[in-house]
Design a protein around this motif. Structure first.
Motif, PDB file in Angstrom:
ATOM      1  N   LEU A  36       1.284  -1.318  -0.186  1.00  0.00           N
ATOM      2  CA  LEU A  36       0.533   0.368   0.253  1.00  0.00           C
ATOM      3  C   LEU A  36       1.127   1.316  -0.035  1.00  0.00           C
ATOM      4  CD1 LEU A  36      -2.558  -0.992   2.696  1.00  0.00           C
ATOM      5  CD2 LEU A  36      -2.786  -1.279  -0.080  1.00  0.00           C
TER       6      LEU A  36
ATOM      7  N   ASP B 229      -1.546   8.074  -0.244  1.00  0.00           N
ATOM      8  CA  ASP B 229      -1.789   8.992  -2.080  1.00  0.00           C
ATOM      9  C   ASP B 229      -1.327  10.369  -1.041  1.00  0.00           C
ATOM     10  OD1 ASP B 229      -2.023   8.208  -4.129  1.00  0.00           O
ATOM     11  OD2 ASP B 229      -4.125   7.536  -3.970  1.00  0.00           O
TER      12      ASP B 229
ATOM     13  N   ARG C 292      -4.809   9.029   2.037  1.00  0.00           N
ATOM     14  CA  ARG C 292      -5.318   7.676   2.380  1.00  0.00           C
ATOM     15  C   ARG C 292      -4.270   6.873   2.084  1.00  0.00           C
ATOM     16  NH1 ARG C 292     -10.899   6.305   0.886  1.00  0.00           N
ATOM     17  NH2 ARG C 292      -9.919   5.094   1.107  1.00  0.00           N
TER      18      ARG C 292
ATOM     19  N   ARG D  78      -3.711   3.321   0.025  1.00  0.00           N
ATOM     20  CA  ARG D  78      -4.776   2.641  -1.230  1.00  0.00           C
ATOM     21  C   ARG D  78      -3.237   1.459  -1.734  1.00  0.00           C
ATOM     22  NH1 ARG D  78      -6.003   8.062  -2.572  1.00  0.00           N
ATOM     23  NH2 ARG D  78      -8.390   7.930  -1.899  1.00  0.00           N
ATOM     24  N   LYS D  79      -3.591   1.111  -2.485  1.00  0.00           N
ATOM     25  CA  LYS D  79      -2.385  -0.601  -3.249  1.00  0.00           C
ATOM     26  C   LYS D  79      -2.229  -0.437  -4.355  1.00  0.00           C
ATOM     27  CE  LYS D  79      -3.275  -5.186  -4.337  1.00  0.00           C
ATOM     28  NZ  LYS D  79      -3.645  -6.515  -3.770  1.00  0.00           N
TER      29      LYS D  79
ATOM     30  N   GLU E  73     -11.055   3.918  -5.676  1.00  0.00           N
ATOM     31  CA  GLU E  73     -10.898   4.381  -4.185  1.00  0.00           C
ATOM     32  C   GLU E  73      -9.666   3.405  -3.361  1.00  0.00           C
ATOM     33  OE1 GLU E  73     -11.838   6.345  -1.812  1.00  0.00           O
ATOM     34  OE2 GLU E  73     -12.092   7.009  -2.872  1.00  0.00           O
ATOM     35  N   ILE E  74      -9.528   1.872  -4.248  1.00  0.00           N
ATOM     36  CA  ILE E  74      -8.579   1.508  -3.879  1.00  0.00           C
ATOM     37  C   ILE E  74      -7.567   1.048  -4.138  1.00  0.00           C
ATOM     38  CG2 ILE E  74     -10.233  -0.016  -2.396  1.00  0.00           C
ATOM     39  CD1 ILE E  74     -10.659  -2.120  -5.048  1.00  0.00           C
TER      40      ILE E  74
ATOM     41  N   THR F 213      -4.265   2.661  -6.354  1.00  0.00           N
ATOM     42  CA  THR F 213      -2.677   3.684  -6.572  1.00  0.00           C
ATOM     43  C   THR F 213      -1.526   3.382  -7.220  1.00  0.00           C
ATOM     44  OG1 THR F 213      -1.796   6.014  -5.450  1.00  0.00           O
ATOM     45  CG2 THR F 213      -1.854   4.054  -4.533  1.00  0.00           C
TER      46      THR F 213
END
Ligand code: BTN
Length: 262
Positions: free
Chosen positions: A111, A114, A118, A120-121, A158-159, A161
């Motif tokens: 992860l 960002d 947050r 993100r993967k 949303e999950i 990046t």
């Protein structure tokens, strides 16, 4: 050549493809035909990229690294799970070296924070093994790493990046590949020479969910309880409310709400 010789092992033989179904399938076919340890298959795009737990891995051309490595570790199949942790550590080294605020997520996600704070993967690992009795024929380590993607499909926005989104600049995929191969080489050698326990120790030093309450979901099943430890074989030990100890090998782990802020 043994894996512990001085010269680079990972990436010494390469197949670079414009397009394929899945680099893991290409690498497995090559391994069955005798590909040497450390051989890699890289594709610009995959039309059937696979993730863990039966998921698809989105593999748009020109935006990510889609790579599979053939390994032939001289260990028993049961000792292989920490190998995936070593690969996670190599991804972590690579992403941090490129300026990303990266973190590991059990069992094998990377992860990154960002700009909105947050996580993100950024990357995932799909390890597939072929055995013969108590011997490993080969392990295929498939790695997907989002490099230049600026806009993800809505279901991933949303999950997921990328290095470009997380750091503001997109390094070339060739540069990321060479950094990653060097890190894999280093972490794989340490896995072979230091043993699984050393890899597990290094991995545990990077995460903050051990000792906290988690929910681990795998398909329809969910285990909720205290994440006591990751043992030397790479299993996550979760003790549920009834006091039963579960040894888990896969799943999506999330902190329980009351443990999120602590
Ligand atoms: C996951 O996080 O679920 C694992 C994703 C692994 C994706 C990579 S891309 C290269 C290799 N080929 C595949 O089909 N999958 C892996």
């Amino acid at each position: 050549m043994s894996a512990l010789d001085g010269s680079r092992l990972i990436g010494r033989e390469r197949r670079v493809l414009a397009e394929t179904g899945s680099t893991n399938d290409e690498a497995a076919a090559w391994a069955r035909q005798g590909a040497p340890e450390g051989a890699i298959v890289v594709a610009d795009t995959q039309f059937r990229g696979r993730g863990r737990l039966g998921r698809a891995w989105s593999s748009p051309a020109g935006e990510g690294l889609y790579l599979s490595v053939v390994l032939r570790p001289p260990i028993a199949p049961a000792a292989a799970p920490p190998l995936t942790l070593a690969v996670g550590l190599a991804l972590l080294d690579t992403a941090r070296g490129l300026g990303a605020r990266a973190h590991l997520k059990w069992p094998n996600d990377l992860l990154v924070e960002d700009p909105d704070g947050r996580r993100r993967k950024l990357a995932g690992v799909l390890t597939e093994m072929a055995t013969s009795g108590l011997r490993i024929e080969h392990v295929i380590v498939g790695i997907g790493l989002n490099v230049g993607t600026r806009t993800f499909p809505s279901e991933l926005a949303e999950i997921a990046t990328s290095l470009a989104r997380a750091t503001g600049t997109a390094p070339s995929r060739d540069e990321v590949l060479e950094d990653l191969l060097a890190a894999l080489d280093d972490r794989y050698r340490r896995f072979l020479s230091g043993g699984a326990a050393a890899t597990v120790r290094a991995w545990k030093a990077e995460v903050d969910f051990l000792g906290r309450r988690v929910a681990v979901r795998s398909g329809q099943e969910e285990v909720v309880g205290l994440a006591e430890d990751l043992d030397d074989e790479g299993a996550l030990r979760v003790r549920d409310e009834a006091g039963i100890l579960h040894r888990l090998w896969a799943g999506d782990v999330a902190l329980e709400p009351r443990d999120r802020e602590s």
